[in-house]
Design an enzyme around this catalytic site. Structure first.
Site, short mmCIF file in Angstrom:
data_model
loop_
_atom_site.label_atom_id
_atom_site.label_comp_id
_atom_site.label_asym_id
_atom_site.label_seq_id
_atom_site.Cartn_x
_atom_site.Cartn_y
_atom_site.Cartn_z
N HIS A 48 -39.71 30.86 -17.75
CA HIS A 48 -39.32 30.60 -19.14
C HIS A 48 -40.28 29.58 -19.76
CE1 HIS A 48 -37.10 27.79 -16.55
NE2 HIS A 48 -37.35 26.91 -17.51
N CYS A 81 -36.83 36.93 -26.98
CA CYS A 81 -36.25 37.64 -25.85
C CYS A 81 -37.42 38.16 -25.02
CB CYS A 81 -35.30 38.75 -26.31
SG CYS A 81 -36.07 40.01 -27.34
#
Length: 172
Positions: A48, A81
């Site tokens: 991430h 996303c």
């Protein structure tokens, strides 16, 4: 019903976002004026963006009002996303609409047409920018999502946390 639509969305490139992160003196956290919201669900594995907040899209219905309140002091909020084609843009729209809904309920319009928060008085500026006037928060979507981000910045530990090459090496 809100007037906020897909045409209101603005995108940020991975290069622009990376520059903001690199320029931050608050490594390993984000600059204080920036929030990155990762709305991936089970596909959140494999890394991430440094300092991002994970809010699965499946939880956005009840977490969006909380996000609006906790991020109100941020100048920039970036949603993404995996590909930023559906969940990321949808989350940004939901956030913008909820922010508008919450702000509209606590503001009034003066007879001069200015919008002020309840309890605030309008200040006369005599040609200068009004003191106390809120900056409009920028809500952005990361172009290409985490897939494009990790393609360029996955191995860079200053920008990406918990990246796993074996998950991403053959593409999404």
């Amino acid at each position: 019903m809100s007037d906020i639509t897909l045409s209101n969305l603005t995108y940020i490139s991975r290069e622009e976002l990376a520059e903001q992160l690199k320029a931050s003196s608050s490594t390993p956290s984000l600059p204080s004026n920036l929030a990155i919201i990762d709305v991936r669900d089970s596909d959140h594995i494999g890394g991430h963006i440094r300092g991002s907040t994970w809010v699965p899209s499946s939880e956005l219905d009840y977490k969006t009002p909380e996000l609006v309140r906790t991020l109100k002091d941020k100048e920039v909020v970036v949603f993404h996303c995996t590909l930023s084609q559906q969940r990321g843009p949808s989350a940004a729209l939901r956030y913008m609409r909820e922010r508008e809904r919450l702000e509209t309920g606590s503001k009034t319009v003066t007879k001069e047409g200015d919008v002020v928060k309840e309890g605030e008085e309008k200040e006369v500026s005599h040609g200068q920018e009004e003191k106390g006037k809120e900056k409009q928060q920028k809500v952005l979507v990361l172009r290409g999502g985490f897939t494009q981000w990790q393609d360029k910045y996955g191995p860079d530990r200053r920008l990406t946390e918990a990246w796993q090459k074996d998950i991403w090496e053959f593409g999404y």
